[in-house]
Design a protein around this motif. Sequence first.
Motif, mmCIF file in Angstrom:
data_model
loop_
_atom_site.group_PDB
_atom_site.id
_atom_site.type_symbol
_atom_site.label_atom_id
_atom_site.label_comp_id
_atom_site.label_asym_id
_atom_site.label_seq_id
_atom_site.Cartn_x
_atom_site.Cartn_y
_atom_site.Cartn_z
ATOM 1 N N TYR A 67 0.899 -1.206 0.136
ATOM 2 C CA TYR A 67 -0.151 -0.086 0.035
ATOM 3 C C TYR A 67 0.993 1.236 0.007
ATOM 4 O O TYR A 67 0.570 2.145 -0.712
ATOM 5 N N ARG A 68 1.942 1.164 0.862
ATOM 6 C CA ARG A 68 2.595 2.541 0.955
ATOM 7 C C ARG A 68 3.448 2.688 -0.234
ATOM 8 O O ARG A 68 3.672 3.905 -0.762
ATOM 9 N N ARG A 70 2.535 1.962 -3.439
ATOM 10 C CA ARG A 70 1.605 2.284 -4.439
ATOM 11 C C ARG A 70 1.125 3.809 -3.991
ATOM 12 O O ARG A 70 0.776 4.792 -5.178
ATOM 13 N N ALA A 71 0.766 4.051 -2.709
ATOM 14 C CA ALA A 71 -0.018 5.434 -2.403
ATOM 15 C C ALA A 71 1.204 6.551 -2.720
ATOM 16 O O ALA A 71 0.891 7.568 -3.210
ATOM 17 N N ASP A 72 2.668 6.093 -2.418
ATOM 18 C CA ASP A 72 3.392 7.156 -2.305
ATOM 19 C C ASP A 72 3.639 7.379 -3.873
ATOM 20 O O ASP A 72 3.790 8.674 -4.276
ATOM 21 N N TRP A 108 -5.820 -1.551 -8.294
ATOM 22 C CA TRP A 108 -5.491 -0.784 -7.189
ATOM 23 C C TRP A 108 -6.461 -0.338 -6.347
ATOM 24 O O TRP A 108 -6.337 -0.465 -5.203
ATOM 25 N N LYS A 112 -6.735 -1.190 -2.471
ATOM 26 C CA LYS A 112 -6.794 0.098 -1.517
ATOM 27 C C LYS A 112 -7.997 -0.212 -0.698
ATOM 28 O O LYS A 112 -8.274 -0.059 0.521
ATOM 29 N N HIS A 132 -0.578 8.664 5.339
ATOM 30 C CA HIS A 132 -0.509 8.678 3.921
ATOM 31 C C HIS A 132 -1.699 9.647 3.072
ATOM 32 O O HIS A 132 -1.224 10.336 2.224
ATOM 33 N N ARG A 133 -2.541 9.468 3.738
ATOM 34 C CA ARG A 133 -3.704 10.392 2.866
ATOM 35 C C ARG A 133 -3.829 11.737 3.444
ATOM 36 O O ARG A 133 -3.654 12.730 2.443
ATOM 37 N N LEU A 136 -0.902 12.935 0.734
ATOM 38 C CA LEU A 136 -1.597 13.249 -0.620
ATOM 39 C C LEU A 136 -2.260 14.589 -0.251
ATOM 40 O O LEU A 136 -2.253 15.547 -1.198
#
Length: 212
Positions: A67-68, A70-72, A108, A112, A132-133, A136
């Motif tokens: 997750y980290r 892909r989110a990054d 994804w 997610k 993470h949110r 963003l």
Amino acid sequence: MAETTAGRVTRRRGRTRARLLDAAFTVFAAKGFGRVSIEEVCEAAGFSRGAFYSNFATLDELFFALYRARADLIAEQVTAALALDGPGLDVPAAVDRVTEVLLLDVDWLLVKTDFLVHAARDPAVAQALLGHRARLRQAIADRLSRAAGHAPLPAALGGADGAAHAVVAAYDGVTTQLLLDRDVDAARAWLRRLLTALLTAGGTPHGSSHDS
């Protein structure tokens, strides 16, 4: 010689970790996080359990690493998409770029969503996800703040921070529908409408000829 050997080991371990993450992404998207075993991830990657445990202590740890990463990547893509207009911000063009970045991968979104449900039941994981949110949203807010003098935001949003929250909320809502109907074109069109309305003071940016 020792440094060269250590370098080879580090690169090999990095490749192993990357293959495990790629395999896990495929398996999680197909079956769901709660239905996947370590053995299935290892089989998909072509490795033994030993290779798994040399990189991750648990399946939860692998899931969060996935997750980290892909989110990054998405945060970087959004930041890049918003950075192309110089000091000002061409809202319709920026919305198009961001929409293309955010809506390319239904797999994804499945992963997610699994992670969101998992985090909702684990306060520690929830805090990591919130972090993470927040990053963003901050990337979006920073860009909107820099452009505020050239493209004023609607007062009702409460400034760049409020606008960033609204952008993420719109994305969350549209992608929920996308997961059900798999209509990427419709999701992209709706997200474009929503973001354009949110980020322009009158709902219709000057000079915009975008249709839905």
